[in-house]
Motif scaffolding. Structure first.
Motif, PDB file in Angstrom:
ATOM      1  N   LEU A 283     -42.420   4.292  36.449  1.00  0.00           N
ATOM      2  CA  LEU A 283     -42.734   2.587  37.098  1.00  0.00           C
ATOM      3  C   LEU A 283     -41.781   1.985  36.127  1.00  0.00           C
ATOM      4  O   LEU A 283     -41.802   1.356  35.109  1.00  0.00           O
ATOM      5  N   ASP A 284     -42.590   0.212  36.865  1.00  0.00           N
ATOM      6  CA  ASP A 284     -42.051  -0.775  35.865  1.00  0.00           C
ATOM      7  C   ASP A 284     -42.701  -1.558  36.605  1.00  0.00           C
ATOM      8  O   ASP A 284     -43.554  -1.594  37.354  1.00  0.00           O
ATOM      9  N   ASN A 285     -42.853  -2.855  35.427  1.00  0.00           N
ATOM     10  CA  ASN A 285     -43.283  -3.674  35.459  1.00  0.00           C
ATOM     11  C   ASN A 285     -42.969  -5.269  35.798  1.00  0.00           C
ATOM     12  O   ASN A 285     -43.529  -5.894  35.721  1.00  0.00           O
ATOM     13  N   GLY A 286     -41.550  -4.992  36.183  1.00  0.00           N
ATOM     14  CA  GLY A 286     -40.899  -6.497  36.382  1.00  0.00           C
ATOM     15  C   GLY A 286     -40.526  -6.627  34.993  1.00  0.00           C
ATOM     16  O   GLY A 286     -39.349  -8.420  34.831  1.00  0.00           O
ATOM     17  N   GLU A 287     -40.866  -5.951  33.925  1.00  0.00           N
ATOM     18  CA  GLU A 287     -39.590  -6.510  32.607  1.00  0.00           C
ATOM     19  C   GLU A 287     -39.395  -5.195  31.659  1.00  0.00           C
ATOM     20  O   GLU A 287     -38.053  -5.419  31.414  1.00  0.00           O
ATOM     21  N   LYS A 288     -40.146  -3.884  31.374  1.00  0.00           N
ATOM     22  CA  LYS A 288     -39.970  -3.069  31.450  1.00  0.00           C
ATOM     23  C   LYS A 288     -39.920  -1.677  32.176  1.00  0.00           C
ATOM     24  O   LYS A 288     -40.767  -2.210  32.829  1.00  0.00           O
ATOM     25  N   THR A 289     -39.355  -1.015  31.619  1.00  0.00           N
ATOM     26  CA  THR A 289     -39.333   0.598  32.623  1.00  0.00           C
ATOM     27  C   THR A 289     -40.247   2.210  31.676  1.00  0.00           C
ATOM     28  O   THR A 289     -39.858   1.807  30.724  1.00  0.00           O
ATOM     29  N   TYR A 290     -40.717   2.011  32.465  1.00  0.00           N
ATOM     30  CA  TYR A 290     -41.849   3.362  31.258  1.00  0.00           C
ATOM     31  C   TYR A 290     -41.298   4.475  32.467  1.00  0.00           C
ATOM     32  O   TYR A 290     -41.680   5.056  33.776  1.00  0.00           O
ATOM     33  N   TYR A 326     -41.378   7.409  27.281  1.00  0.00           N
ATOM     34  CA  TYR A 326     -40.190   6.747  27.837  1.00  0.00           C
ATOM     35  C   TYR A 326     -40.460   5.677  27.656  1.00  0.00           C
ATOM     36  O   TYR A 326     -40.544   5.217  28.999  1.00  0.00           O
ATOM     37  N   GLU A 327     -40.515   4.852  26.798  1.00  0.00           N
ATOM     38  CA  GLU A 327     -40.394   2.924  26.870  1.00  0.00           C
ATOM     39  C   GLU A 327     -39.078   2.190  26.880  1.00  0.00           C
ATOM     40  O   GLU A 327     -38.276   2.279  25.824  1.00  0.00           O
ATOM     41  N   VAL A 328     -38.532   1.669  28.102  1.00  0.00           N
ATOM     42  CA  VAL A 328     -37.921   0.673  28.089  1.00  0.00           C
ATOM     43  C   VAL A 328     -37.834  -0.752  28.017  1.00  0.00           C
ATOM     44  O   VAL A 328     -38.737  -1.142  29.088  1.00  0.00           O
ATOM     45  N   ASP A 329     -36.956  -0.972  27.170  1.00  0.00           N
ATOM     46  CA  ASP A 329     -37.249  -2.918  27.317  1.00  0.00           C
ATOM     47  C   ASP A 329     -36.237  -3.513  28.630  1.00  0.00           C
ATOM     48  O   ASP A 329     -37.104  -4.722  28.003  1.00  0.00           O
ATOM     49  N   ARG A 330     -35.971  -3.017  29.706  1.00  0.00           N
ATOM     50  CA  ARG A 330     -35.674  -3.976  30.376  1.00  0.00           C
ATOM     51  C   ARG A 330     -35.317  -2.695  31.821  1.00  0.00           C
ATOM     52  O   ARG A 330     -35.719  -1.700  31.321  1.00  0.00           O
ATOM     53  N   LEU A 331     -35.642  -3.580  32.746  1.00  0.00           N
ATOM     54  CA  LEU A 331     -34.900  -2.758  34.155  1.00  0.00           C
ATOM     55  C   LEU A 331     -33.409  -2.618  33.968  1.00  0.00           C
ATOM     56  O   LEU A 331     -32.550  -3.235  33.166  1.00  0.00           O
ATOM     57  N   PHE A 332     -33.164  -1.924  35.048  1.00  0.00           N
ATOM     58  CA  PHE A 332     -32.342  -1.108  34.934  1.00  0.00           C
ATOM     59  C   PHE A 332     -31.549  -0.913  36.235  1.00  0.00           C
ATOM     60  O   PHE A 332     -32.696  -0.580  37.610  1.00  0.00           O
ATOM     61  N   ASP A 333     -30.672  -0.092  36.809  1.00  0.00           N
ATOM     62  CA  ASP A 333     -30.136   0.143  38.253  1.00  0.00           C
ATOM     63  C   ASP A 333     -30.377   1.704  38.400  1.00  0.00           C
ATOM     64  O   ASP A 333     -30.838   2.277  39.605  1.00  0.00           O
ATOM     65  N   ARG A 334     -29.362   2.142  37.248  1.00  0.00           N
ATOM     66  CA  ARG A 334     -29.403   3.182  36.983  1.00  0.00           C
ATOM     67  C   ARG A 334     -29.946   3.970  35.862  1.00  0.00           C
ATOM     68  O   ARG A 334     -29.514   3.119  34.727  1.00  0.00           O
TER      69      ARG A 334
END
Length: 367
Positions: A283-290, A326-334
């Motif tokens: 999931l994501d909150n518009g800023e980060k991806t989890y 995993y906490e990712v500091d951005r959104l991604f396509d793949r």
């Protein structure tokens, strides 16, 4: 004198003789008189006084024999008193010993003590020639010899309370010694027998436990160094480990998800591939991806997270793994989770359906 008087006198004389014979028999017999005499006493009277009297039945004689019964004083009848029989002393009956509840309890306690005393406390070989006993598993037996020194090594930092207690303090010498210094100094109990063939026991009270040891002396055989394994040490180590893990679990928190409306969370992700670390949620909150990994994922087999560009090439991305996430500091396509190399490589591809348009005839080859 007529015939009737003569017959009366003869009858009276005969009765008197029979009565005297009965008296003599009673004097020599037990105190209880025969039933025949007791129920039918013979009455006798002086012969001369009855010779002139009118004929009368013998039972009417004036002097009853009962007055001369052996239970009375026979001296008044002209007979010597009978000698009293000595009293028989009866022995009190001997009762068999009856085992009381206290004796039964004592016997059971002795049997339980023997069971521990005879239990096999098999020693093992330790470092530097030590013979290692397991503390509490049974009674340790330490063999010593005259002109030799046996040393019992206590746990590091353990101290003896006052002094040791030994069953035979005359033929055994027990002295203290110490190795090291400070809080980790080790107390040594030095034992020396004076003779061969001795067998006694030793109690060492310390500030941590009590040692119960059997001492045996032989001519040449002896054990130079004795030490102990302590099962509570391993138990304490595991308890400390569990407590430490509990503290770490409390300090570990879920990824830093700021308070937000549920409307801002997006779950439109596709997960392709099969592996033990296949994510259970993205999931994501518009800023980060989890990205949440499953509980079956091993801590030493955490996959590497990379982002796939439009050409499918792998790029590193700022991320961190916290408590299964995993906490990712951005959104991604793949993105991809990769573990291993070569033919053993396992790979999971994650696609953000909100950013990547599904392919069709009109947009084939574009994102």
């Amino acid at each position: 004198m007529n015939e009737d008087s003569i017959m009366k006198k003869s009858f009276v004389i005969t009765a008197s003789v029979v009565a005297l014979a009965q008296v003599n028999a009673w004097a020599q017999s037990p105190a209880t008189a025969p039933d025949s005499v007791a129920t039918s006493p013979v009455r006798v009277g002086p012969a001369l006084e009855t010779s002139q009297a009118a004929p009368a039945p013998v039972q009417a004689a004036p002097a009853p024999i009962a007055s001369c019964h052996p239970s009375q004083n026979t001296s008044s009848c002209g007979q010597s008193p009978a000698k009293p029989r000595p009293a028989m002393k009866r022995r009190a009956p001997v009762e068999p010993p009856i085992q009381s509840k206290h004796e039964a309890s004592a016997a059971y306690a002795v049997s339980q003590s023997k069971e521990w005393l005879t239990a096999t406390n098999k020693p093992t070989v330790g470092d530097d020639g030590r013979v290692m006993f397991t503390f509490g598993a049974g009674l340790p037996v330490v063999v010593c010899a005259p002109l030799r020194v046996c040393v019992i090594e206590l746990q590091a930092g353990e101290r003896v309370n006052k002094e040791v207690q030994i069953g035979d303090s005359v033929r055994w010498i027990v002295t203290p010694a110490e190795s090291g210094s400070g809080k980790t100094a080790q107390t040594l109990v030095v034992i020396k027998p004076k003779e061969v063939g001795l067998d006694t026991n030793l109690v060492i009270p310390t500030d941590r436990r009590n040692y119960y040891i059997r001492l045996v002396s032989r001519s040449t055989d002896y054990v130079a160094r004795v030490a102990f394994h302590y099962p509570e040490e391993a138990r304490a180590a595991w308890e400390a480990y569990s407590a430490k893990r509990g503290e770490l679990a409390k300090s570990e928190v879920d990824p830093d998800m700021p308070a937000m409306s549920i409307d801002r969370l997006k779950f439109d992700y596709t997960i392709d591939g099969e592996a033990a670390f296949r994510p259970v949620r993205v999931l994501d909150n518009g800023e980060k991806t989890y990205i949440q990994l499953p509980p079956t994922a091993k801590a030493d087999e955490i996959p590497v997270l990379v982002v796939l560009n439009t050409e499918g090439k792998e790029q590193l991305v700022n991320s961190r793994f916290i408590n299964g996430w995993y906490e990712v500091d951005r959104l991604f396509d793949r993105a991809a989770l990769i573990l291993g190399v070569g033919s053993e490589q396992r790979k999971i591809v994650i696609t953000n359906n909100g950013r990547v348009k599904p392919r069709s005839f009109w947009n084939f080859g574009s994102n």
